[in-house]
Write an enzyme that holds these catalytic residues in place. Structure first.
Site, PDB file in Angstrom:
ATOM      1  N   GLY A  99       0.425  30.593  15.610  1.00 58.69           N
ATOM      2  CA  GLY A  99       0.423  29.640  14.757  1.00 58.69           C
ATOM      3  C   GLY A  99      -0.385  30.098  13.466  1.00 58.69           C
ATOM      4  O   GLY A  99      -0.808  31.377  13.286  1.00 58.69           O
ATOM      5  N   HIS A 121      -9.054  25.089   1.066  1.00 58.18           N
ATOM      6  CA  HIS A 121      -9.456  23.718   0.692  1.00 58.18           C
ATOM      7  C   HIS A 121     -10.827  23.531  -0.387  1.00 58.18           C
ATOM      8  O   HIS A 121     -11.539  24.612  -0.551  1.00 58.18           O
ATOM      9  CB  HIS A 121     -10.501  22.981   2.157  1.00 58.18           C
ATOM     10  CG  HIS A 121      -9.281  22.633   3.138  1.00 58.18           C
ATOM     11  ND1 HIS A 121      -8.168  22.875   3.305  1.00 58.18           N
ATOM     12  CD2 HIS A 121      -9.758  22.353   4.325  1.00 58.18           C
ATOM     13  CE1 HIS A 121      -7.457  22.534   4.208  1.00 58.18           C
ATOM     14  NE2 HIS A 121      -8.646  22.251   5.102  1.00 58.18           N
ATOM     15  N   ARG A 138       8.336  28.889  23.884  1.00 58.14           N
ATOM     16  CA  ARG A 138       9.457  28.906  22.858  1.00 58.14           C
ATOM     17  C   ARG A 138       8.941  30.470  22.087  1.00 58.14           C
ATOM     18  O   ARG A 138      10.066  31.235  21.730  1.00 58.14           O
ATOM     19  CB  ARG A 138       8.937  27.971  21.671  1.00 58.14           C
ATOM     20  CG  ARG A 138       9.330  26.664  21.883  1.00 58.14           C
ATOM     21  CD  ARG A 138       9.178  25.703  20.744  1.00 58.14           C
ATOM     22  NE  ARG A 138       7.633  25.496  20.544  1.00 58.14           N
ATOM     23  CZ  ARG A 138       6.998  24.755  20.985  1.00 58.14           C
ATOM     24  NH1 ARG A 138       7.282  23.853  22.013  1.00 58.14           N
ATOM     25  NH2 ARG A 138       5.500  24.664  20.719  1.00 58.14           N
ATOM     26  N   SER A 139       7.828  31.045  22.114  1.00 56.72           N
ATOM     27  CA  SER A 139       7.664  32.267  21.515  1.00 56.72           C
ATOM     28  C   SER A 139       7.494  33.419  22.358  1.00 56.72           C
ATOM     29  O   SER A 139       7.303  34.666  21.929  1.00 56.72           O
ATOM     30  CB  SER A 139       6.264  32.049  20.776  1.00 56.72           C
ATOM     31  OG  SER A 139       6.186  30.916  19.886  1.00 56.72           O
ATOM     32  N   GLY A 184      -3.757  23.584   6.550  1.00 60.69           N
ATOM     33  CA  GLY A 184      -4.621  23.054   7.636  1.00 60.69           C
ATOM     34  C   GLY A 184      -3.960  22.365   8.757  1.00 60.69           C
ATOM     35  O   GLY A 184      -4.500  22.095   9.997  1.00 60.69           O
ATOM     36  N   CYS A 193     -12.555  22.756   9.697  1.00 58.81           N
ATOM     37  CA  CYS A 193     -12.645  23.559   8.343  1.00 58.81           C
ATOM     38  C   CYS A 193     -13.184  22.974   7.239  1.00 58.81           C
ATOM     39  O   CYS A 193     -14.086  23.769   6.510  1.00 58.81           O
ATOM     40  CB  CYS A 193     -11.241  23.790   8.254  1.00 58.81           C
ATOM     41  SG  CYS A 193     -10.302  22.487   8.042  1.00 58.81           S
TER      42      CYS A 193
HETATM   43  P1  A2P Z   1       4.358  28.147  19.324  1.00 56.04           P
HETATM   44  O1  A2P Z   1       4.528  28.902  18.029  1.00 56.04           O
HETATM   45  O2  A2P Z   1       5.141  28.859  20.336  1.00 56.04           O
HETATM   46  O3  A2P Z   1       4.864  26.666  19.382  1.00 56.04           O
HETATM   47  P2  A2P Z   1       0.241  25.585  14.277  1.00 56.04           P
HETATM   48  O4  A2P Z   1      -1.124  25.085  14.193  1.00 56.04           O
HETATM   49  O5  A2P Z   1       0.503  26.444  13.109  1.00 56.04           O
HETATM   50  O6  A2P Z   1       1.226  24.624  14.383  1.00 56.04           O
HETATM   51  O7  A2P Z   1       0.293  26.670  15.768  1.00 56.04           O
HETATM   52  C1  A2P Z   1       0.092  25.924  16.934  1.00 56.04           C
HETATM   53  C2  A2P Z   1      -0.055  27.201  17.961  1.00 56.04           C
HETATM   54  O8  A2P Z   1      -0.255  26.515  19.301  1.00 56.04           O
HETATM   55  C3  A2P Z   1       1.225  28.116  18.112  1.00 56.04           C
HETATM   56  O9  A2P Z   1       0.852  29.336  18.214  1.00 56.04           O
HETATM   57  C4  A2P Z   1       1.955  27.437  19.007  1.00 56.04           C
HETATM   58  O10 A2P Z   1       2.696  28.018  19.761  1.00 56.04           O
HETATM   59  C5  A2P Z   1       0.811  27.092  19.824  1.00 56.04           C
HETATM   60  N1  A2P Z   1       1.156  26.187  21.237  1.00 56.04           N
HETATM   61  C6  A2P Z   1       1.813  24.807  20.847  1.00 56.04           C
HETATM   62  N2  A2P Z   1       2.035  24.231  21.885  1.00 56.04           N
HETATM   63  C7  A2P Z   1       1.565  25.094  22.804  1.00 56.04           C
HETATM   64  C8  A2P Z   1       1.987  25.093  24.408  1.00 56.04           C
HETATM   65  N3  A2P Z   1       2.336  23.836  25.218  1.00 56.04           N
HETATM   66  N4  A2P Z   1       1.464  26.192  24.935  1.00 56.04           N
HETATM   67  C9  A2P Z   1       0.947  27.220  24.372  1.00 56.04           C
HETATM   68  N5  A2P Z   1       0.805  27.187  23.084  1.00 56.04           N
HETATM   69  C10 A2P Z   1       1.141  26.244  22.367  1.00 56.04           C
END
Ligand code: A2P
Length: 332
Positions: A14, A243, A41-42, A161, A130
């Site tokens: 993220g 910000h 997904r990642s 943000g 933040c």
């Molecule tokens: P992913 O990239 O695999 O979706 P941001 O605030 O920039 O949107 O990032 C959110 C972060 O939280 C990303 O790393 C995202 O991973 C992670 N995330 C979102 N949903 C989940 C989940 N169910 N389990 C683990 N990580 C998550």
């Protein structure tokens, strides 16, 4: 050799997670092993750390075995479920979400202000909102000098943000409009390119948003000032990163611009940028990617007794999130 720690970053892919990895490297945090966690997904993606590529793993209940310190930035729901599991596995959690910020057992810390609170932790520590953290970087030195009573503030908050998807949405809207095509929206309820949205987070019964009330509620804990009052309007602006906050603060004691400049110029983590005659004041474009916040436009407020108006800006992915979290981990 000094001790090395196994550090996990939850939400590593993220907007904040990526910065956490960079800050750990830049500040030479004693990382023996880095564990990168995100959604399924990642899993399998790689991210760079100290010249090597680290593979992202799917976050599961077993992810925290052997982890000493876990930095969470994947939203409140993930923190609610997984932070207690991490603590059970023996890790100390620094949580960037709002999930535990008002929990009396969880210290809410800005190291330059209330770093000593770190030692009260019972496994979880919280990183403040933040906008609150950036505002307090300037407000706290003034509070130490003059005793703050209340503030009225408006924020100008960058799209990063909201997260990586919001950065992409602003970019694609700008490109679409420049190319004469209609702007599509999915993250925000309205077009963010060439617009400002007086709406961050969900609305409460009192008419403020949750984001707006965080300034009063979180500042009370960080400053140890249970009667502190803040009336805030939070605005999303088409800025990628950093910000800015326009603040009017009312103090117990008489204020002077000279004295205010003096205390702000010597405050840790803060840079005084205040020479209006030379068009010099903090700007989000130039404070982005800097560790220090910047303050300027300091003037005696013409509407309040013992009032001071100022403008503070800071990189919310750094002081407002990743940097502050790593600073807390350093104190641990
Ligand atoms: P992913 O990239 O695999 O979706 P941001 O605030 O920039 O949107 O990032 C959110 C972060 O939280 C990303 O790393 C995202 O991973 C992670 N995330 C979102 N949903 C989940 C989940 N169910 N389990 C683990 N990580 C998550």
């Amino acid at each position: 050799m000094s001790r090395q720690y196994t550090v996990a970053v939850v939400g590593a892919t993220g907007a904040v997670g990526v910065e956490m990895i960079k800050v750990l490297e830049r500040r030479n945090f004693p990382v023996g092993k880095l564990v990168l966690l995100a959604s399924a997904r990642s899993a399998g993606k790689t991210l760079p750390f100290k010249g090597e590529l680290v593979t992202v793993e799917e976050l599961t209940e077993d992810s925290f075995v052997g982890v000493d310190i876990a930095l969470f930035s994947a939203g409140s729901g993930i923190s609610r479920k997984f932070a207690p599991l991490a603590v059970k596995s023996g890790a100390v959690v620094v949580d960037n979400s709002s999930e535990f910020r008002m929990d009396p057992d969880v210290p809410l810390v800005v190291p330059e202000i209330n770093g000593a609170d770190v030692k009260l932790h019972k496994g979880i520590l919280a990183n403040p909102n933040c906008t609150t953290a950036i505002t307090l970087m300037a407000l706290n030195p003034l509070h130490q000098a003059f005793g703050v009573k209340r503030v009225i503030a408006s924020s100008y908050q960058a799209v990063s943000g909201t997260g990586a998807q919001a950065i992409a949405e602003l970019r694609s809207q700008v490109e679409a409009i420049a190319g004469g095509r209609p702007a599509e929206k999915s993250v925000y309820p309205h077009q963010i390119a060439f617009n400002v949205l007086p709406h961050i987070d969900s609305f409460l019964n009192n008419g403020y948003t949750k984001e707006e009330m965080k300034m009063q509620n979180e500042a009370r804990r960080i400053l140890h000032l249970p009667d502190f009052k803040a009336s805030v309007t939070c605005v999303r602006v088409p800025v990628y990163r950093a910000h800015s906050i326009a603040v009017t603060a009312e103090f117990d004691r008489p204020v002077s611009v000279d004295e205010a400049r003096k205390v702000l110029a010597s405050a840790p983590g803060l840079e005084l940028v205040d020479d209006p005659a030379k068009n010099s004041y903090p700007l989000p474009l130039y404070v982005a990617e800097k560790d220090d916040c910047q303050v300027g436009r300091i003037r005696i407020d013409c509407a309040f007794e013992n009032g001071l108006a100022f403008w503070v800006a800071g990189d919310q992915l750094l002081k407002g999130a990743a940097l502050n979290a790593v600073q807390i981990a350093e104190l641990i």
